[in-house]
Design a protein around this motif. Structure first.
Motif, PDB file in Angstrom:
ATOM      1  N   SER A 178       1.004  96.005 106.210  1.00 10.30           N
ATOM      2  CA  SER A 178       0.036  95.093 105.723  1.00 10.30           C
ATOM      3  C   SER A 178       0.024  93.847 106.868  1.00 10.30           C
ATOM      4  CB  SER A 178       0.274  94.522 104.349  1.00 10.30           C
ATOM      5  OG  SER A 178       1.552  93.924 104.649  1.00 10.30           O
ATOM      6  N   SER A 179      -1.021  92.962 106.737  1.00  9.22           N
ATOM      7  CA  SER A 179      -1.393  91.905 107.649  1.00  9.22           C
ATOM      8  C   SER A 179      -1.863  90.841 106.765  1.00  9.22           C
ATOM      9  CB  SER A 179      -2.182  92.198 108.825  1.00  9.22           C
ATOM     10  OG  SER A 179      -2.292  90.930 109.426  1.00  9.22           O
ATOM     11  N   ASP A 180      -1.098  89.688 106.721  1.00  8.15           N
ATOM     12  CA  ASP A 180      -1.551  88.723 105.673  1.00  8.15           C
ATOM     13  C   ASP A 180      -2.130  87.580 106.746  1.00  8.15           C
ATOM     14  OD1 ASP A 180      -0.833  89.544 103.364  1.00  8.15           O
ATOM     15  OD2 ASP A 180       1.159  88.698 103.583  1.00  8.15           O
ATOM     16  N   ILE A 181      -3.474  87.282 106.883  1.00  8.84           N
ATOM     17  CA  ILE A 181      -4.067  86.374 107.791  1.00  8.84           C
ATOM     18  C   ILE A 181      -4.649  85.071 106.619  1.00  8.84           C
ATOM     19  CG2 ILE A 181      -6.118  86.188 109.527  1.00  8.84           C
ATOM     20  CD1 ILE A 181      -6.050  89.162 109.603  1.00  8.84           C
ATOM     21  N   SER A 182      -4.353  83.940 107.576  1.00 11.04           N
ATOM     22  CA  SER A 182      -4.912  82.816 106.749  1.00 11.04           C
ATOM     23  C   SER A 182      -5.352  81.709 107.766  1.00 11.04           C
ATOM     24  CB  SER A 182      -3.635  82.225 105.864  1.00 11.04           C
ATOM     25  OG  SER A 182      -2.388  81.853 106.767  1.00 11.04           O
ATOM     26  N   GLY A 183      -6.539  81.175 107.497  1.00 11.64           N
ATOM     27  CA  GLY A 183      -7.107  80.078 108.297  1.00 11.64           C
ATOM     28  C   GLY A 183      -6.204  78.869 108.093  1.00 11.64           C
ATOM     29  N   THR A 184      -6.017  78.160 109.204  1.00  9.01           N
ATOM     30  CA  THR A 184      -5.280  77.006 109.125  1.00  9.01           C
ATOM     31  C   THR A 184      -6.010  75.884 109.800  1.00  9.01           C
ATOM     32  OG1 THR A 184      -4.663  77.125 111.405  1.00  9.01           O
ATOM     33  CG2 THR A 184      -3.307  77.991 109.770  1.00  9.01           C
ATOM     34  N   GLU A 185      -7.310  75.774 110.138  1.00  8.59           N
ATOM     35  CA  GLU A 185      -8.200  74.919 110.646  1.00  8.59           C
ATOM     36  C   GLU A 185      -9.385  75.300 110.335  1.00  8.59           C
ATOM     37  OE1 GLU A 185      -7.593  73.259 114.442  1.00  8.59           O
ATOM     38  OE2 GLU A 185      -5.398  73.074 114.171  1.00  8.59           O
ATOM     39  N   GLY A 186     -10.503  74.371 110.137  1.00  7.02           N
ATOM     40  CA  GLY A 186     -11.963  74.653 109.712  1.00  7.02           C
ATOM     41  C   GLY A 186     -11.841  75.129 108.234  1.00  7.02           C
ATOM     42  N   GLU A 187     -12.804  75.988 108.174  1.00 11.08           N
ATOM     43  CA  GLU A 187     -13.209  76.606 106.775  1.00 11.08           C
ATOM     44  C   GLU A 187     -11.932  77.311 106.553  1.00 11.08           C
ATOM     45  OE1 GLU A 187     -16.309  79.185 104.278  1.00 11.08           O
ATOM     46  OE2 GLU A 187     -16.766  78.583 106.405  1.00 11.08           O
ATOM     47  N   PRO A 188     -11.006  77.200 105.413  1.00  9.73           N
ATOM     48  CA  PRO A 188     -10.083  78.121 105.137  1.00  9.73           C
ATOM     49  C   PRO A 188     -10.448  79.366 104.546  1.00  9.73           C
ATOM     50  CG  PRO A 188     -10.282  76.285 103.353  1.00  9.73           C
ATOM     51  CD  PRO A 188     -11.242  76.164 104.388  1.00  9.73           C
ATOM     52  N   PHE A 189      -9.454  80.262 104.767  1.00 10.50           N
ATOM     53  CA  PHE A 189      -9.881  81.553 104.402  1.00 10.50           C
ATOM     54  C   PHE A 189      -8.551  82.516 104.108  1.00 10.50           C
ATOM     55  CE2 PHE A 189      -9.734  82.307 108.724  1.00 10.50           C
ATOM     56  CZ  PHE A 189      -9.284  83.749 109.073  1.00 10.50           C
ATOM     57  N   GLY A 190      -8.445  83.705 103.391  1.00 12.08           N
ATOM     58  CA  GLY A 190      -7.368  84.389 103.483  1.00 12.08           C
ATOM     59  C   GLY A 190      -7.694  85.806 103.411  1.00 12.08           C
ATOM     60  N   ALA A 191      -7.069  86.675 103.927  1.00 14.81           N
ATOM     61  CA  ALA A 191      -7.279  88.208 103.998  1.00 14.81           C
ATOM     62  C   ALA A 191      -6.206  88.812 104.277  1.00 14.81           C
ATOM     63  CB  ALA A 191      -8.372  88.668 105.060  1.00 14.81           C
ATOM     64  N   SER A 192      -6.062  90.330 103.552  1.00 15.95           N
ATOM     65  CA  SER A 192      -4.745  91.002 103.727  1.00 15.95           C
ATOM     66  C   SER A 192      -5.139  92.293 104.124  1.00 15.95           C
ATOM     67  CB  SER A 192      -4.091  90.994 102.524  1.00 15.95           C
ATOM     68  OG  SER A 192      -3.552  89.553 102.485  1.00 15.95           O
ATOM     69  N   PRO A 193      -5.721  92.773 105.505  1.00 14.89           N
ATOM     70  CA  PRO A 193      -6.044  94.261 105.770  1.00 14.89           C
ATOM     71  C   PRO A 193      -4.856  94.831 105.555  1.00 14.89           C
ATOM     72  CG  PRO A 193      -6.488  92.455 107.640  1.00 14.89           C
ATOM     73  CD  PRO A 193      -5.533  91.927 106.603  1.00 14.89           C
ATOM     74  N   SER A 226     -12.173  79.939 112.765  1.00 16.39           N
ATOM     75  CA  SER A 226     -10.987  79.061 112.451  1.00 16.39           C
ATOM     76  C   SER A 226      -9.754  79.545 112.921  1.00 16.39           C
ATOM     77  CB  SER A 226     -10.815  79.225 111.113  1.00 16.39           C
ATOM     78  OG  SER A 226     -12.053  78.869 110.201  1.00 16.39           O
ATOM     79  N   ASP A 227      -8.929  78.637 113.362  1.00 18.19           N
ATOM     80  CA  ASP A 227      -7.351  78.956 113.917  1.00 18.19           C
ATOM     81  C   ASP A 227      -6.902  79.626 112.690  1.00 18.19           C
ATOM     82  OD1 ASP A 227      -8.048  77.894 116.121  1.00 18.19           O
ATOM     83  OD2 ASP A 227      -6.670  76.145 115.922  1.00 18.19           O
ATOM     84  N   ARG A 228      -5.795  80.422 112.754  1.00 13.49           N
ATOM     85  CA  ARG A 228      -5.225  81.389 111.958  1.00 13.49           C
ATOM     86  C   ARG A 228      -3.647  81.472 112.173  1.00 13.49           C
ATOM     87  NH1 ARG A 228      -9.569  85.414 112.389  1.00 13.49           N
ATOM     88  NH2 ARG A 228     -10.382  83.457 112.839  1.00 13.49           N
ATOM     89  N   ASP A 229      -2.929  81.976 111.050  1.00 14.50           N
ATOM     90  CA  ASP A 229      -1.641  82.435 111.077  1.00 14.50           C
ATOM     91  C   ASP A 229      -1.643  83.951 110.624  1.00 14.50           C
ATOM     92  OD1 ASP A 229      -0.400  80.260 111.776  1.00 14.50           O
ATOM     93  OD2 ASP A 229      -0.098  79.226 109.765  1.00 14.50           O
ATOM     94  N   GLN A 230      -1.001  84.736 111.217  1.00 13.49           N
ATOM     95  CA  GLN A 230      -0.850  86.174 110.871  1.00 13.49           C
ATOM     96  C   GLN A 230       0.239  86.856 110.650  1.00 13.49           C
ATOM     97  OE1 GLN A 230      -3.989  89.247 112.187  1.00 13.49           O
ATOM     98  NE2 GLN A 230      -2.286  89.517 113.967  1.00 13.49           N
ATOM     99  N   ASP A 231       0.592  87.275 109.487  1.00 17.99           N
ATOM    100  CA  ASP A 231       2.140  87.881 109.260  1.00 17.99           C
ATOM    101  C   ASP A 231       2.022  89.311 109.123  1.00 17.99           C
ATOM    102  OD1 ASP A 231       4.599  88.100 108.464  1.00 17.99           O
ATOM    103  OD2 ASP A 231       4.629  86.690 106.936  1.00 17.99           O
ATOM    104  N   VAL A 232       2.579  90.004 109.768  1.00 16.44           N
ATOM    105  CA  VAL A 232       2.561  91.695 109.863  1.00 16.44           C
ATOM    106  C   VAL A 232       4.111  92.362 109.778  1.00 16.44           C
ATOM    107  CG1 VAL A 232       1.921  93.668 111.381  1.00 16.44           C
ATOM    108  CG2 VAL A 232       0.675  91.375 111.974  1.00 16.44           C
TER     109      VAL A 232
END
Length: 221
Positions: A52-67, A202-208
């Motif tokens: 799994s990969s947890d992706i979250s926006g850190t700047e601009g419009e926030p978002f979250g997704a988990s492919p 948006s800039d983002r963090d990604q946790d894999v």
């Protein structure tokens, strides 16, 4: 008569010699013959990975997704093992080419993705040898080249090297004095990486995180 007595004594001494030697040997520790795992190894591995990969926006419009991630991998390894009675310790290094990837839809026409392009590790290994079988645990430092991407009309993709840790277990069998085959399960945590995105994104963090199940072929030198 004296000669007969001496001959009889000598005959019985010869008969008793092997018996005495057997009794003395019974007190010595015996080592059963078997395969010696001490040596250096090189080989190939291949298998299937999922995670799994947890992706979250850190700047601009926030978002979250988990492919959800899945795909195959193939690579090589080198190892050195040392056996002490039934205990086996050593070190192993692995490097794999990977097609493990996945994507998630944020909204129509806008998806984010993660692609593990390669991964590897440097590990310590410890196990129990039962003749030609070796059951072991393995763990160490893990590395990966991981891409984050987005398709929202315009697209972007950026790859960074990530570092984390891995742990797993496996079983090997020596087909001959030089050929070893086996299977191995591994869990990888590559940690969280920050990605600076272009202005349209948006800039983002990604946790894999990744699980793998593979088979291996090794040559013992």
């Amino acid at each position: 008569m004296g000669r007969l007595t001496l001959a009889s004594a000598g005959f019985f001494a010869l008969l008793s010699g092997p018996a005495l030697a057997a009794d003395a040997g019974a007190d010595l520790p015996m080592t059963a013959p078997g395969f010696d795992w001490t040596g250096y190894y090189a080989g190939l591995q291949a298998g299937y990975g999922w995670g799994s990969s947890d992706i979250s926006g850190t700047e601009g419009e926030p978002f979250g997704a988990s492919p959800d991630l899945d795909g195959g991998f193939v690579g090589g390894h080198v190892a050195g093992l040392w056996q002490f009675n039934q205990a086996v310790i050593g070190a192993r290094a692995e490097l794999d080419y990977s097609s493990v990837d996945g994507s998630a839809l944020l909204d129509p026409g806008n998806s984010v993705g993660t692609d593990i392009k390669w991964f590897g590790s440097v590990n310590a290994e410890a196990g129990l040898a039962v003749d030609r079988w070796l059951i072991y645990g393995v763990g160490g430092v893990a590395f990966a080249g991981i891409e984050t991407s987005q398709d929202a009309g315009p697209t972007f993709a950026k790859t960074r090297a990530s570092a984390g840790w891995t742990i797993g277990a496996g079983v090997d069998y020596a087909l001959s004095n030089n050929i070893v085959v086996g299977a191995q399960y591994r869990y990888y945590d590559f940690g969280k990486e920050h990605f600076d995105a272009p202005d349209d994104f948006s800039d983002r963090d990604q946790d894999v995180k990744l699980h793998t199940l593979g088979v291996n072929f090794s040559y013992k030198f």
